[in-house]
Design a protein around this motif. Structure first.
Motif, PDB file in Angstrom:
ATOM      1  N   PHE A 155      38.764  30.770  41.648  1.00  0.00           N
ATOM      2  CA  PHE A 155      37.844  30.821  42.721  1.00  0.00           C
ATOM      3  C   PHE A 155      37.291  29.277  42.993  1.00  0.00           C
ATOM      4  O   PHE A 155      37.139  28.827  42.018  1.00  0.00           O
ATOM      5  N   SER A 156      37.194  29.008  44.357  1.00  0.00           N
ATOM      6  CA  SER A 156      36.354  27.749  44.801  1.00  0.00           C
ATOM      7  C   SER A 156      35.494  28.174  45.909  1.00  0.00           C
ATOM      8  O   SER A 156      35.459  29.310  46.537  1.00  0.00           O
TER       9      SER A 156
ATOM     10  N   GLY B 193      31.936  24.706  43.912  1.00  0.00           N
ATOM     11  CA  GLY B 193      32.073  25.045  42.607  1.00  0.00           C
ATOM     12  C   GLY B 193      33.492  25.496  42.516  1.00  0.00           C
ATOM     13  O   GLY B 193      33.914  26.106  43.456  1.00  0.00           O
ATOM     14  N   VAL B 194      33.954  25.567  41.226  1.00  0.00           N
ATOM     15  CA  VAL B 194      35.356  26.091  41.084  1.00  0.00           C
ATOM     16  C   VAL B 194      35.063  26.742  39.570  1.00  0.00           C
ATOM     17  O   VAL B 194      34.776  26.202  38.820  1.00  0.00           O
ATOM     18  N   VAL B 195      35.857  28.284  39.588  1.00  0.00           N
ATOM     19  CA  VAL B 195      36.194  28.563  38.184  1.00  0.00           C
ATOM     20  C   VAL B 195      37.240  29.113  38.269  1.00  0.00           C
ATOM     21  O   VAL B 195      38.033  29.980  38.820  1.00  0.00           O
ATOM     22  N   TYR B 196      38.014  28.688  36.977  1.00  0.00           N
ATOM     23  CA  TYR B 196      39.383  28.836  36.715  1.00  0.00           C
ATOM     24  C   TYR B 196      39.444  29.636  35.472  1.00  0.00           C
ATOM     25  O   TYR B 196      38.957  29.196  34.331  1.00  0.00           O
TER      26      TYR B 196
ATOM     27  N   ARG C  80      40.475  37.301  23.807  1.00  0.00           N
ATOM     28  CA  ARG C  80      40.465  37.989  24.843  1.00  0.00           C
ATOM     29  C   ARG C  80      40.368  37.057  26.109  1.00  0.00           C
ATOM     30  O   ARG C  80      40.762  35.757  26.127  1.00  0.00           O
ATOM     31  N   THR C  81      40.529  37.399  27.375  1.00  0.00           N
ATOM     32  CA  THR C  81      41.407  36.769  28.543  1.00  0.00           C
ATOM     33  C   THR C  81      40.357  36.146  29.540  1.00  0.00           C
ATOM     34  O   THR C  81      40.546  35.501  30.477  1.00  0.00           O
ATOM     35  N   ASP C  82      39.074  36.457  29.356  1.00  0.00           N
ATOM     36  CA  ASP C  82      38.032  36.085  30.374  1.00  0.00           C
ATOM     37  C   ASP C  82      37.401  34.679  30.592  1.00  0.00           C
ATOM     38  O   ASP C  82      36.665  34.554  31.157  1.00  0.00           O
ATOM     39  N   PHE C  83      37.616  33.835  29.495  1.00  0.00           N
ATOM     40  CA  PHE C  83      37.336  32.524  29.578  1.00  0.00           C
ATOM     41  C   PHE C  83      37.621  31.812  30.808  1.00  0.00           C
ATOM     42  O   PHE C  83      38.729  32.018  31.224  1.00  0.00           O
TER      43      PHE C  83
ATOM     44  N   SER D 171      32.294  35.913  30.818  1.00  0.00           N
ATOM     45  CA  SER D 171      32.065  34.378  31.658  1.00  0.00           C
ATOM     46  C   SER D 171      31.540  34.571  32.879  1.00  0.00           C
ATOM     47  O   SER D 171      31.113  35.409  33.598  1.00  0.00           O
ATOM     48  N   SER D 172      31.870  33.257  33.795  1.00  0.00           N
ATOM     49  CA  SER D 172      31.358  33.086  35.263  1.00  0.00           C
ATOM     50  C   SER D 172      32.206  34.156  35.943  1.00  0.00           C
ATOM     51  O   SER D 172      31.932  34.212  37.369  1.00  0.00           O
ATOM     52  N   LEU D 173      33.253  34.721  35.518  1.00  0.00           N
ATOM     53  CA  LEU D 173      34.043  35.382  36.395  1.00  0.00           C
ATOM     54  C   LEU D 173      33.024  36.640  37.008  1.00  0.00           C
ATOM     55  O   LEU D 173      33.411  37.349  38.255  1.00  0.00           O
ATOM     56  N   LYS D 174      31.813  36.821  36.525  1.00  0.00           N
ATOM     57  CA  LYS D 174      30.998  37.998  36.943  1.00  0.00           C
ATOM     58  C   LYS D 174      30.340  37.569  38.324  1.00  0.00           C
ATOM     59  O   LYS D 174      30.495  38.589  39.206  1.00  0.00           O
ATOM     60  N   PHE D 175      30.054  36.052  38.420  1.00  0.00           N
ATOM     61  CA  PHE D 175      29.730  36.032  39.964  1.00  0.00           C
ATOM     62  C   PHE D 175      31.021  36.067  40.837  1.00  0.00           C
ATOM     63  O   PHE D 175      30.723  36.417  41.886  1.00  0.00           O
TER      64      PHE D 175
END
Length: 259
Positions: free
Chosen positions: A123-124, A112-115, A94-97, A186-190
């Motif tokens: 997102f940063s 923080g950064v989430v890629y 799946r693609t959400d990692f 993953s942290s995409l929820k935030f």
């Protein structure tokens, strides 16, 4: 510092995608959670970059902790790294990692950064400003725009974990009444809250600080907050806990603007 985070996340994301396309074995850690070559190689890239740029700031990284590497004293500031958040998503194709890097200062996730390298979502966040970055096919930044949380929608859009749902989460959502459910890993929820794409993220399952710090930093930079069930802001650097292991989070609820 945010520029360093962004560069390292992109480099790590490129390596994660190399492994994703090539395929790899899946091992189990002591807690039975999965770990892959992508986790390990991503962490090497991030730690090398952070330690070269900021040798005086200690790093807490998921795979080093799992390997039993002693964590230094964390007075003041430290980095929290999850080199591959959503390993189960990665293993299941799946693609959400995501790749997560955060700076924590006095218990607060400040930068923080989430890629998500498979989808290109990036997102940063830093104090007072959160951004969504546009990433091209070569894992390079092609543009950026500021994001902020939204006033709570009606019905509420609730973000739920795809791989770690619990009866408590389902009960919380039922108690909210009519709600649109967005399931993502993953942290995409935030980040969906930060980007005004959702309103509430309840988590009544186990998480560790490296799972949440980067996304929480982005959310707070966008005007949201993550609170424990007693209403206090979620804090970081938790050690010597009587009821759980080091860096384990209690249950929490992340929100955008309150209704």
């Amino acid at each position: 510092m945010l520029g360093v985070f962004e560069r390292l996340a992109l480099e790590a994301g490129r390596e994660v995608m190399r492994v994703f396309h090539a395929g790899c074995a899946v091992d189990s850690k002591a807690d039975a959670s999965p770990v892959t070559e992508a986790d390990r190689e991503s962490e090497k890239i991030i730690l090398a970059g952070l330690r070269a740029a900021y040798p005086d700031i200690p790093c807490v990284a998921e795979e080093e902790v799992a390997a039993g590497i002693a964590t230094p004293d964390l007075d003041g500031a430290f980095f929290l790294i999850d080199p591959l958040d959503g390993t189960k998503e990665f293993v299941n194709r799946r693609t959400d990692f995501t790749v997560n890097i955060a700076l924590v200062r006095h218990g607060v996730p400040e930068v923080g950064v989430v890629y998500a390298p498979c989808t290109g979502r990036f997102f940063s966040g830093r104090p007072g400003r959160a951004e969504a970055l546009e990433i091209d096919a070569g894992h390079r930044i092609a543009g950026r725009r500021q994001i902020t949380v939204r006033q709570a929608a009606k019905p509420l859009a609730v973000v739920a974990s795809r791989s770690h749902n619990t009866p408590e989460t389902e009960a919380f959502i039922r108690d909210l009444g009519a709600a649109e459910i967005v399931s993502i890993g993953s942290s995409l929820k935030f980040c969906l809250l930060a980007a005004a794409e959702a309103d509430v993220y309840p988590r009544f399952g186990r998480t560790m600080e490296w799972d949440t710090a980067a996304g929480d930093a982005v959310l707070r930079a966008a005007g949201g907050m993550t609170r424990t069930l007693d209403g206090e802001p979620l804090t970081y650097g938790k050690r010597n806990q009587t009821s759980d292991r080091d860096f384990a989070n209690p249950h929490f609820i992340a929100t955008g603007k309150r209704a």
